[in-house]
Scaffold this active site. Structure first.
Site, PDB file in Angstrom:
ATOM      1  N   CYS A  40       0.833  -1.200   0.000  1.00  0.00           N
ATOM      2  CA  CYS A  40       0.000   0.000   0.000  1.00  0.00           C
ATOM      3  C   CYS A  40       0.876   1.262   0.000  1.00  0.00           C
ATOM      4  O   CYS A  40       1.478   1.581  -1.021  1.00  0.00           O
ATOM      5  CB  CYS A  40      -0.968  -0.022   1.182  1.00  0.00           C
ATOM      6  SG  CYS A  40      -2.339   1.135   1.000  1.00  0.00           S
TER       7      CYS A  40
ATOM      8  N   HIS B  24      -3.428  -5.071  -0.082  1.00  0.00           N
ATOM      9  CA  HIS B  24      -2.937  -5.641   1.181  1.00  0.00           C
ATOM     10  C   HIS B  24      -2.995  -7.167   1.121  1.00  0.00           C
ATOM     11  O   HIS B  24      -3.961  -7.782   1.590  1.00  0.00           O
ATOM     12  CB  HIS B  24      -3.787  -5.143   2.353  1.00  0.00           C
ATOM     13  CG  HIS B  24      -3.577  -3.712   2.700  1.00  0.00           C
ATOM     14  ND1 HIS B  24      -2.648  -3.284   3.623  1.00  0.00           N
ATOM     15  CD2 HIS B  24      -4.180  -2.592   2.222  1.00  0.00           C
ATOM     16  CE1 HIS B  24      -2.690  -1.970   3.716  1.00  0.00           C
ATOM     17  NE2 HIS B  24      -3.610  -1.519   2.869  1.00  0.00           N
TER      18      HIS B  24
ATOM     19  N   GLU C  73      -1.562  -9.282   2.895  1.00  0.00           N
ATOM     20  CA  GLU C  73      -1.497  -9.907   4.218  1.00  0.00           C
ATOM     21  C   GLU C  73      -2.865 -10.343   4.732  1.00  0.00           C
ATOM     22  O   GLU C  73      -2.959 -11.274   5.539  1.00  0.00           O
ATOM     23  CB  GLU C  73      -0.841  -8.956   5.231  1.00  0.00           C
ATOM     24  CG  GLU C  73      -1.621  -7.695   5.577  1.00  0.00           C
ATOM     25  CD  GLU C  73      -1.318  -6.507   4.679  1.00  0.00           C
ATOM     26  OE1 GLU C  73      -1.540  -5.368   5.118  1.00  0.00           O
ATOM     27  OE2 GLU C  73      -0.868  -6.730   3.535  1.00  0.00           O
TER      28      GLU C  73
END
Length: 546
Positions: free
Chosen positions: A381, A507, A509
């Site tokens: 990001c 993102h 993750e």
């Protein structure tokens, strides 16, 4: 019809209710029961989207773009399911809904009160989760600690819930602390007794006690808790401190938590298929290489601000039979003179997301250090935006290259506001949020890692790469390896001549799982492992020569 488990917490906050709820979800799912988990948060914010990470930790984003509590990340990772905005409820969102109904005249001129209007809205949110996916069991975690004034409407709502849906369809599970007193060399049950007394005064008798403790609960203590708290001794569960949160499901399975829950819900026992989870723990407990990874961020004083990033790194390390040691680096401390001191010797560098100008120069310096020194780099990001600024300044030689977020009158806004964000006034829930498709360049490292042309990832941002500079960046060695399907938005960039240099606007993750490490984190950790092995080999050769 769905069954319901309500998880409350007592004695202290941060006791691990979310991990208990997630672990129970894992254990039930291993028995082929379908599960959905939701969080009732007592704060008056509508959602955590505008809260400081120092106050709240990370904001976890769901597929449908909800900005939620970090516990939803635990729920998704442990149960390997995708949740939605229905699974995150705050006091603020409840009051907002009630007041909107009042303005529309939905209450027919009646006086709006906590009981029944607020409690009915809370119960409706719980039932909405049951109706949405029709799970066998809905697990609801109530945030805060029993005794807090903020939690009272939620506790009253779940008290009423058992009467509404039937006694055998609800289990009340209370997570509490059994402290070890070093001076007395014993564990004390009195705080738990008082916590249960407080819960009873609200009208809730817990069916199960989950006791967080440093040492195992001995039979005598379990019997004492059973007697004073009016809970069957087999429903007094030890939740001993563990070296990893991923060990907790197996620990609770040994204690019989899932079996007790199913018996209380009048559901049949089923054999738990936990072989995959057991293999995961075995891999964790016997790692090979240790890799040191630097996380360069703005909020490093609170690790929970980057919780999903840390967990995704752990997942990739487990898959590689490795372990990680994190070096937390405050971006504000990194400059031309100190970058070497802060980053020397690490096997990889991660620059995660964030907002605001504070610490940006340090992130840019860390990215330059990774690029110049061939250290594997992963930007997420804002980490991607900073990598673009770094390239613009140091390679493309663009004067004062910057983001218009940080410098409105920069002559080279390599990062610009998304056009659809130009007229946005409110901050909460207005970014580009949730799951979007991304088309990968077949000749890119990203494509080889994902193994498919179109991927889906979660976003949370207002700014994007300025396409006016795309040709220049390509000419100077940058590769745009992923875009929106229409090619308009740059989603992934990489440096083909670098051992591993990938940055994403999304993102990744949020979609990593303990048993399914995310491809980008796996690729990053493989590159870090390869770099460490090469350094070790080179060091061994030098030693042999000398």
């Amino acid at each position: 019809m769905s069954k319901f488990v309500f998880v409350t917490g007592g004695v202290v906050s941060s006791i691990g209710k979310g991990i208990v709820a997630a672990s129970l979800g894992r254990l039930l799912k291993s028995r082929d029961y379908s599960v959905s988990i939701l969080k009732l948060d007592p704060y008056i914010n509508v959602d955590p989207g505008t809260m400081s990470p120092f106050q709240h930790g990370e904001v976890f984003v769901t597929d449908d773009g909800a900005e939620t509590d970090l516990d939803l990340g635990h729920y998704e990772r442990f149960t390997d399911t995708e949740l939605s905005r229905l699974n995150s409820v705050t006091t603020g969102s409840i009051y907002q809904a009630v007041l909107n109904k009042e303005r529309r005249g939905a209450y027919m001129g009646g006086t709006v009160q906590v009981i029944p209007h607020v409690t009915n809205e809370i119960k409706e949110r719980i039932l909405r989760v049951a109706k949405d996916t029709n799970p066998d069991i809905v697990i609801t975690e109530i945030g805060g600690t029993v005794g807090d004034i903020e939690s009272l409407p939620f506790l009253e709502a779940i008290r009423q819930f058992r009467k509404d849906v039937g006694r055998n369809n609800v289990v009340y599970m209370h997570v509490t602390l059994i402290p070890w007193i070093p001076a007395a060399k014993e564990m004390k049950t009195k705080p738990t007794q008082h916590s249960v007394k407080e819960l009873r005064s609200i009208g809730i008798q817990p069916d199960v006690l989950v006791c967080r403790c440093h040492l195992p609960l001995q039979p005598g203590l379990k019997e004492k808790l059973s007697a004073f708290c009016d809970v069957p001794v087999e429903s007094v569960i030890t939740a001993q401190d563990a070296s990893s949160i991923y060990e907790v499901p197996l620990n609770l399975e040994k204690e019989g938590l899932a079996q007790q829950t199913l018996e209380l819900l009048n559901l049949g026992p089923r054999y738990p298929h936990l072989e995959e989870w057991e293999n995961l723990i075995r891999q964790m407990q016997s790692p090979g290489q240790k890799l040191e990874i630097a996380i360069v961020g703005k909020y490093v004083q609170l690790g929970d601000a980057y919780l999903s990033v840390v967990e995704a790194l752990k997942h990739a390390a487990i898959a590689l039979n490795s372990e990680i040691e994190l070096r937390w680096v405050s971006a504000e401390d990194v400059d031309n003179d100190s970058a070497e001191a802060h980053l020397s010797g690490v096997d990889g560098i991660v620059v995660p997301g964030g907002f605001g100008i504070r610490g940006v120069d340090g992130k840019i310096k860390a990215i330059e250090y990774a690029r110049v020194n061939n250290i594997p780099f992963l930007g997420l990001c804002l980490g991607m935006q900073c990598s673009i600024i770094e390239w613009g300044r140091n390679v493309a030689r663009l004067e004062r290259a910057n983001s218009s977020e940080f410098e409105e009158d920069t002559p080279n806004p390599v990062i610009n506001l998304l056009p659809e964000q130009a007229d946005v006034v409110d901050l909460g829930g207005t970014m580009r949020l949730g799951l979007y498709p991304c088309r990968l360049n077949p000749d890119s490292l990203a494509f080889s890692l994902y193994g498919q042309e179109v991927i889906y990832e979660r976003h949370r941002h207002r700014y994007e790469f300025n396409n006016a500079y795309r040709s220049l960046f390509f000419e100077t060695g940058y590769l745009v390896s992923g875009t929106s399907p229409d090619g308009r938005l740059v989603e992934i960039i990489e440096l083909p001549k670098h051992p591993f240099f990938i940055a994403t606007q999304f993102h990744p993750e949020f979609r990593s799982r303990p048993n399914k490490a995310h491809p980008l984190f796996s690729g990053f950790m493989k590159a870090a492992l390869k770099g460490r092995e090469e350094k070790f080999s080179l060091s061994s050769q030098h030693s042999a020569v000398s």
